[in-house]
Design an enzyme around this catalytic site. Structure first.
Site, mmCIF file in Angstrom:
data_model
loop_
_atom_site.group_PDB
_atom_site.id
_atom_site.type_symbol
_atom_site.label_atom_id
_atom_site.label_comp_id
_atom_site.label_asym_id
_atom_site.label_seq_id
_atom_site.Cartn_x
_atom_site.Cartn_y
_atom_site.Cartn_z
ATOM 1 N N LYS A 96 -12.874 48.835 11.947
ATOM 2 C CA LYS A 96 -13.068 48.292 10.872
ATOM 3 C C LYS A 96 -14.314 48.592 10.169
ATOM 4 C CE LYS A 96 -14.483 44.342 8.651
ATOM 5 N NZ LYS A 96 -15.697 45.209 7.606
ATOM 6 N N GLY A 143 -21.890 42.818 15.610
ATOM 7 C CA GLY A 143 -22.660 42.153 14.732
ATOM 8 C C GLY A 143 -22.821 40.425 15.110
ATOM 9 N N SER A 144 -22.769 39.594 13.378
ATOM 10 C CA SER A 144 -23.509 38.058 13.665
ATOM 11 C C SER A 144 -23.195 37.477 15.285
ATOM 12 C CB SER A 144 -23.980 37.669 13.085
ATOM 13 O OG SER A 144 -22.922 36.916 12.243
ATOM 14 N N GLU A 151 -23.004 34.656 15.179
ATOM 15 C CA GLU A 151 -22.227 33.409 14.670
ATOM 16 C C GLU A 151 -20.736 33.947 13.990
ATOM 17 O OE1 GLU A 151 -23.246 32.409 10.461
ATOM 18 O OE2 GLU A 151 -21.560 31.528 10.129
ATOM 19 N N GLY A 207 -19.433 36.097 16.108
ATOM 20 C CA GLY A 207 -18.986 36.624 17.576
ATOM 21 C C GLY A 207 -18.893 35.112 18.166
ATOM 22 N N GLU A 260 -21.441 42.703 20.596
ATOM 23 C CA GLU A 260 -22.589 43.230 20.912
ATOM 24 C C GLU A 260 -23.277 42.350 19.805
ATOM 25 O OE1 GLU A 260 -25.809 43.678 19.814
ATOM 26 O OE2 GLU A 260 -25.069 45.842 18.980
ATOM 27 N N CYS A 312 -30.138 45.585 15.127
ATOM 28 C CA CYS A 312 -30.169 44.251 16.630
ATOM 29 C C CYS A 312 -31.616 43.636 17.300
ATOM 30 C CB CYS A 312 -29.080 43.799 16.967
ATOM 31 S SG CYS A 312 -28.539 45.946 17.422
ATOM 32 N N GLU A 331 -33.553 35.625 13.444
ATOM 33 C CA GLU A 331 -33.379 36.821 13.469
ATOM 34 C C GLU A 331 -33.269 37.328 12.368
ATOM 35 O OE1 GLU A 331 -29.446 38.520 14.227
ATOM 36 O OE2 GLU A 331 -30.766 40.009 15.122
HETATM 37 P P1 NDP Z 1 -21.284 39.817 10.436
HETATM 38 O O1 NDP Z 1 -20.850 39.216 11.998
HETATM 39 O O2 NDP Z 1 -20.779 39.617 9.357
HETATM 40 O O3 NDP Z 1 -20.333 41.379 10.139
HETATM 41 C C1 NDP Z 1 -20.367 41.964 10.989
HETATM 42 C C2 NDP Z 1 -18.607 42.449 11.041
HETATM 43 O O4 NDP Z 1 -17.816 41.460 11.543
HETATM 44 C C3 NDP Z 1 -18.300 43.437 9.471
HETATM 45 O O5 NDP Z 1 -17.856 44.328 9.905
HETATM 46 C C4 NDP Z 1 -17.888 41.475 8.794
HETATM 47 O O6 NDP Z 1 -17.555 42.185 7.618
HETATM 48 C C5 NDP Z 1 -16.940 41.340 10.344
HETATM 49 N N1 NDP Z 1 -16.509 39.776 10.140
HETATM 50 C C6 NDP Z 1 -16.917 39.571 9.600
HETATM 51 N N2 NDP Z 1 -16.806 37.721 9.501
HETATM 52 C C7 NDP Z 1 -15.565 38.316 10.378
HETATM 53 C C8 NDP Z 1 -14.578 37.710 10.419
HETATM 54 N N3 NDP Z 1 -14.594 36.500 10.978
HETATM 55 N N4 NDP Z 1 -14.022 37.608 12.177
HETATM 56 C C9 NDP Z 1 -13.748 39.275 12.618
HETATM 57 N N5 NDP Z 1 -14.600 40.174 11.721
HETATM 58 C C10 NDP Z 1 -15.647 39.622 10.822
HETATM 59 O O7 NDP Z 1 -22.485 40.441 10.453
HETATM 60 P P2 NDP Z 1 -23.466 41.010 8.967
HETATM 61 O O8 NDP Z 1 -23.320 42.593 8.694
HETATM 62 O O9 NDP Z 1 -23.205 40.347 7.887
HETATM 63 O O10 NDP Z 1 -25.008 40.339 8.558
HETATM 64 C C11 NDP Z 1 -25.395 39.754 9.075
HETATM 65 C C12 NDP Z 1 -26.462 39.060 10.657
HETATM 66 O O11 NDP Z 1 -25.528 39.718 11.137
HETATM 67 C C13 NDP Z 1 -27.454 40.667 9.955
HETATM 68 O O12 NDP Z 1 -28.805 39.216 9.120
HETATM 69 C C14 NDP Z 1 -28.064 40.116 11.847
HETATM 70 O O13 NDP Z 1 -27.936 38.874 11.517
HETATM 71 C C15 NDP Z 1 -26.538 39.952 12.348
HETATM 72 N N6 NDP Z 1 -26.454 41.569 12.867
HETATM 73 C C16 NDP Z 1 -26.324 42.083 13.818
HETATM 74 C C17 NDP Z 1 -26.426 42.805 14.469
HETATM 75 C C18 NDP Z 1 -26.734 43.861 15.630
HETATM 76 O O14 NDP Z 1 -26.209 45.075 16.054
HETATM 77 N N7 NDP Z 1 -26.282 42.637 16.558
HETATM 78 C C19 NDP Z 1 -25.585 44.400 13.722
HETATM 79 C C20 NDP Z 1 -25.270 43.762 11.958
HETATM 80 C C21 NDP Z 1 -26.266 42.428 11.699
HETATM 81 P P3 NDP Z 1 -18.085 42.389 6.403
HETATM 82 O O15 NDP Z 1 -19.441 42.612 6.580
HETATM 83 O O16 NDP Z 1 -17.781 43.860 6.226
HETATM 84 O O17 NDP Z 1 -17.410 41.386 5.125
#
Ligand code: NDP
Length: 775
Positions: free
Chosen positions: A190, A242-243, A245, A247, A264, A298, A392
């Site tokens: 996704k 992703g975030s 939280e 994770g 990650e 990140c 962050e």
């Molecule tokens: P998120 O953790 O919110 O999202 C990352 C991915 O997970 C997206 O595809 C999101 O969907 C999906 N997702 C959201 N909730 C769930 C869930 N409960 N179960 C499974 N998948 C889920 O990060 P964001 O991309 O929205 O960014 C928010 C913050 O995360 C940033 O401000 C930053 O602090 C951090 N971040 C860290 C990154 C890294 O590489 N380490 C990269 C990006 C962000 P969708 O967004 O499509 O709703």
């Protein structure tokens, strides 16, 4: 503008990249996309819009993947997995190679589409994101080719659920899909809601490159769709970027399900500048560290830590450079800083900066276009504990503080809950290479920043997550042991026999910090032989005993800094002392288990100790072949304090095997002895005492595993929990691990069959240290 005016100002004129090919591709799809499942696009439902953040224009509509879509994708991936694995490494290599070539052939289209969808400057998508994505497919085509020869004991995990963020939409996809496919897995991926388009273009490329139907499935949608994938029963492995939280949420949601997991997550990476650094290079490095991709990275060097003597000079140079940065149309090849991915993210950045009351804020004196743009910003004079130094921001905002001595630099750098990356700037190689190993980070760049390559592992420690992407270490997450291991039989203590009260009043103590320790609560448990003979008593550990043992293990952290040679000698010495008492231990094990396996078990322990000693100075790391002039060192670092619930059926080997691995790699441990047969472990500390093992390296507790598993898993100062105990405890351990995102390892099968190499893998994490050559 006339030529003479250009000569006067030396300004760059606009150099826009053509978007016609990307627009034609979008038009060709009617600007509406369904999901890509089983080799075909589903009907587009137009559920949400994908916009160009630089202009606000709608690029296309995208479909919100439903439970049915996820079901269909997982089903297709399951069906495709067997044949894909059976195709063999060489067959898969051809397909991965075709994907790499396809990415190369359409590189401009991918780059423009990425910039349109994400807002990043075209120079970055063209020169970094897309070439690195290609490189991942080339590299992993090679890994597929080599799998059977080099990883004969490993097999694919199965169906992988992969959820990624919006900051590197295509690159993250490549990091996830290339190793998964190489190792014979299939995927359901996704992309992030903001940035689905290059993933959909990649789906089309899969069809052209001969990826069999169902091997790659792209399900678009928001977090709900993500949760449908990560929580689906048909998924064998979850890989998430992703975030922290989210994770953490995924760690809890997958606890006890048997799904493999890599995370990650976020970071707040330090950028340390020593006074002997090449200051102009360090300033230029910062442009890449924090203004690359608008700081939405990140591993962004978002925490500047400058040595006090040069602070004013460095800040002055930095501000001058900031003023020269060019913000604007991301499709303009002269632009340094593009658009923020979405107004929501822009608002988050704004709120965090506006809410800060500490230090001095400097905003670059460069023109900021209307819309989703945020100016490069520097905030100096922050205390290390300030919110902007800790949280962050994920935007073009650099938070800065100062340090005096190298040890203070390390202290300030490590004062974070994250541990993704770090940069060290010094012209003195001794200083830089002294600091690098002391930083709590998965990646360290010496005199550089944001260097990536498929051959070099990338990933974090602490709350930046676990698992590596890239390199040999990245393959571990996409493979499992090829030979299915038989689950070990759970044993229970023998029932109480008849013993006259008062016949035996000696309770075996626990062993904490190199000393015998009474149980805190003062409760003990009698241990009986099969024939009903009283063998002894052991204390029942409670949460306080666990905390004391963890504290002792932490105090012994110096063990991790000793040489492999020294650790090997001590392991040999333990073996020598155990060997001297072989008959006694064998008899003890026979008494405890009511069987005749004691001698064989002691021999296995001796073998294990020798094997761990052999590896102690060999399981170290290697230099990786990366396409720069320089070195990328993959160093094996000890995970830290490991809590171990020992196997029940093997009273001594259940302790000695994990202990030997922990010790060999420089970790320290809290070992909860076999619950049913604990007395061999409590005898064993006499062996440790006579073998020069420093106090606190090995701590031994006794008692009910169910009583202490939660405390160990929840403990914020424990970096890993391993369980060879009752599988019913796994869920609790994995849930608790979400707190500080500690590593967990709950393998199926008995310790006897466990190769020492796997124990060593679990006891270490790869840190990649990049050392470019020359100036
Ligand atoms: P998120 O953790 O919110 O999202 C990352 C991915 O997970 C997206 O595809 C999101 O969907 C999906 N997702 C959201 N909730 C769930 C869930 N409960 N179960 C499974 N998948 C889920 O990060 P964001 O991309 O929205 O960014 C928010 C913050 O995360 C940033 O401000 C930053 O602090 C951090 N971040 C860290 C990154 C890294 O590489 N380490 C990269 C990006 C962000 P969708 O967004 O499509 O709703």
């Amino acid at each position: 503008m006339s030529v003479s005016e250009i000569f006067d100002t030396m300004d760059y004129g606009p150099a826009p990249e053509s978007l016609s090919e990307a627009m034609a591709w979008l038009d060709g799809h009617g600007r509406a996309f369904g999901c890509f499942i089983d080799g075909a696009f589903t009907k587009a439902r137009g559920d949400f819009e994908s916009r160009n953040p630089a202009t606000g224009d709608v690029l296309a509509t995208v479909t919100q993947g439903t439970a049915e879509d996820v079901e269909a994708a997982v089903k297709a991936a399951r069906k495709a997995q067997g044949p894909w694995a059976k195709l063999g490494g060489a067959g898969r290599a051809r397909v991965l190679y075709a994907l790499a070539r396809g990415l190369q052939k359409h590189s401009r289209l991918f780059a423009v589409l990425e910039t349109l969808d994400n807002g990043k400057p075209i120079r970055e998508s063209r020169d970094i994101d897309v070439p690195l994505a290609q490189r991942h497919f080339y590299y992993h085509a090679g890994m597929a080719q080599l799998m059977e020869e080099e990883l004969p004991d490993r097999a694919p995990v199965g169906v992988c659920g992969q959820v990624i963020s919006w900051n590197f939409p295509l690159l993250m996809l490549a990091w996830k899909i290339a190793p998964a496919l190489a190792m014979g897995n299939t995927v359901v991926l996704k992309p992030a809601e903001y940035t689905s388009l290059t993933a959909l273009l990649f789906a089309e490329l899969c069809s052209q490159a001969g990826v069999p139907d169902g091997v790659v499935n792209i399900v678009t949608g928001d977090g709900q769709t993500g949760a449908l994938i990560t929580e689906h029963d048909g998924i064998d492995k979850v890989a998430f970027t992703g975030s922290t939280e989210v994770g953490r949420h995924i760690r809890r949601a997958t606890a006890g399900t048997g799904k493999a997991l890599t995370l990650e997550l976020g970071g707040k990476s330090p950028y340390i500048v020593f006074e002997d650094a090449d200051l102009d290079s360090a300033v230029e490095g910062l442009v890449d560290a924090i203004w690359f991709n608008q700081g939405q990275v990140c591993c962004a060097g978002s925490r500047l830590i400058v040595q006090e003597g040069i602070t004013e000079d460095f800040y002055a140079r930095l501000k001058r450079r900031m003023d020269g940065l060019r913000l604007g149309d991301p499709l303009d090849k002269c632009i340094d800083v593009g658009a923020i991915v979405d107004p929501v993210q822009l608002e988050t950045i704004r709120a965090m900066v506006d809410g800060n009351t500490e230090g001095e804020t400097y905003v670059a004196a460069c023109a900021v276009p209307e819309g989703c743009f945020y100016p490069p910003t520097l905030i100096t004079g922050l205390s290390p504990a300030a919110q902007l130094m800790q949280d962050e921001i994920f935007g073009p905002v650099l938070a800065a503080t100062t340090f005096r001595t190298p040890s203070e630099a390390v202290q300030v750098a490590n004062n974070t809950r994250y541990g993704l990356a770090a940069s060290v700037w010094s012209e003195n190689i001794n200083t830089a290479l002294d600091i690098a190993p002391q930083l709590s980070a998965g990646v360290v760049w010496v005199n550089g920043t944001n260097m990536f390559d498929a051959a070099a592992g990338f990933g974090g420690v602490r709350e930046s997550g676990f698992g590596r992407e890239g390199g040999w270490e990245g393959l571990m997450a996409y493979t499992r042991p090829a030979k299915a291991r038989k689950a070990v039989k759970q044993v229970t203590a023998f029932p109480a026999g008849k013993a006259a009260l008062g016949t035996l009043d000696r309770t075996a103590k626990m062993y904490v910090g190199g000393k015998q320790a009474r149980p805190d609560a003062g409760y003990s448990q009698r241990i009986w032989s099969k024939q009903g003979k009283l063998l002894g008593e052991v204390g029942l550990a409670n949460r306080k005993d666990v905390r004391n043992a963890v504290e002792a293990a932490h105090k012994a952290a110096g063990w991790g800094k000793t040489t492999g040679h020294l650790r090997a000698q001590i392991l040999y010495y333990i073996a020598e002392n155990l060997s001297a008492r072989e008959a006694e231990f064998a008899a003890r094990i026979d008494d405890l288990t009511g069987a005749k396996g004691g001698k064989a078990e002691v021999v296995a322990c001796l073998d294990t100790l020798f094997s761990a000693a052999a590896w102690a100075d060999k399981f170290s790391g290697e230099a990786r072949s990366v396409p720069i002039r320089g070195l990328a060192l993959a160093l094996r670092e000890p995970t830290g304090v490991v809590g171990v619930l020992c196997e029940g059926a093997s009273p001594l080997l259940g302790l000695v095997k994990p202990m030997a691995g922990v010790m060999a790699m420089g970790c320290t441990g809290v070992f909860v002895a076999s619950e049913a047969f604990p007395l061999a472990a409590t005898d064993f500390y006499q062996v440790l005492d006579t073998s020069d093992v420093p106090g606190g390296v090995v701590n031994i507790l006794t008692g009910a595993h169910g009583d202490v598993a939660g405390t160990l898993a929840d403990h914020m100062d424990v970096e890993a929990v391993w369980s060879f105990s009752d599988p019913a405890l796994t869920k609790r351990i994995e849930e608790g691990a979400a707190g500080n995102l500690k590593r967990t390892w709950c393998p199926v099968g008995g310790v006897a069959d466990l190769p020492m190499r796997e124990v060593l893998e679990a006891a270490t994490e790869v840190k990649t240290v990049w050392v470019p050559y020359g100036a």
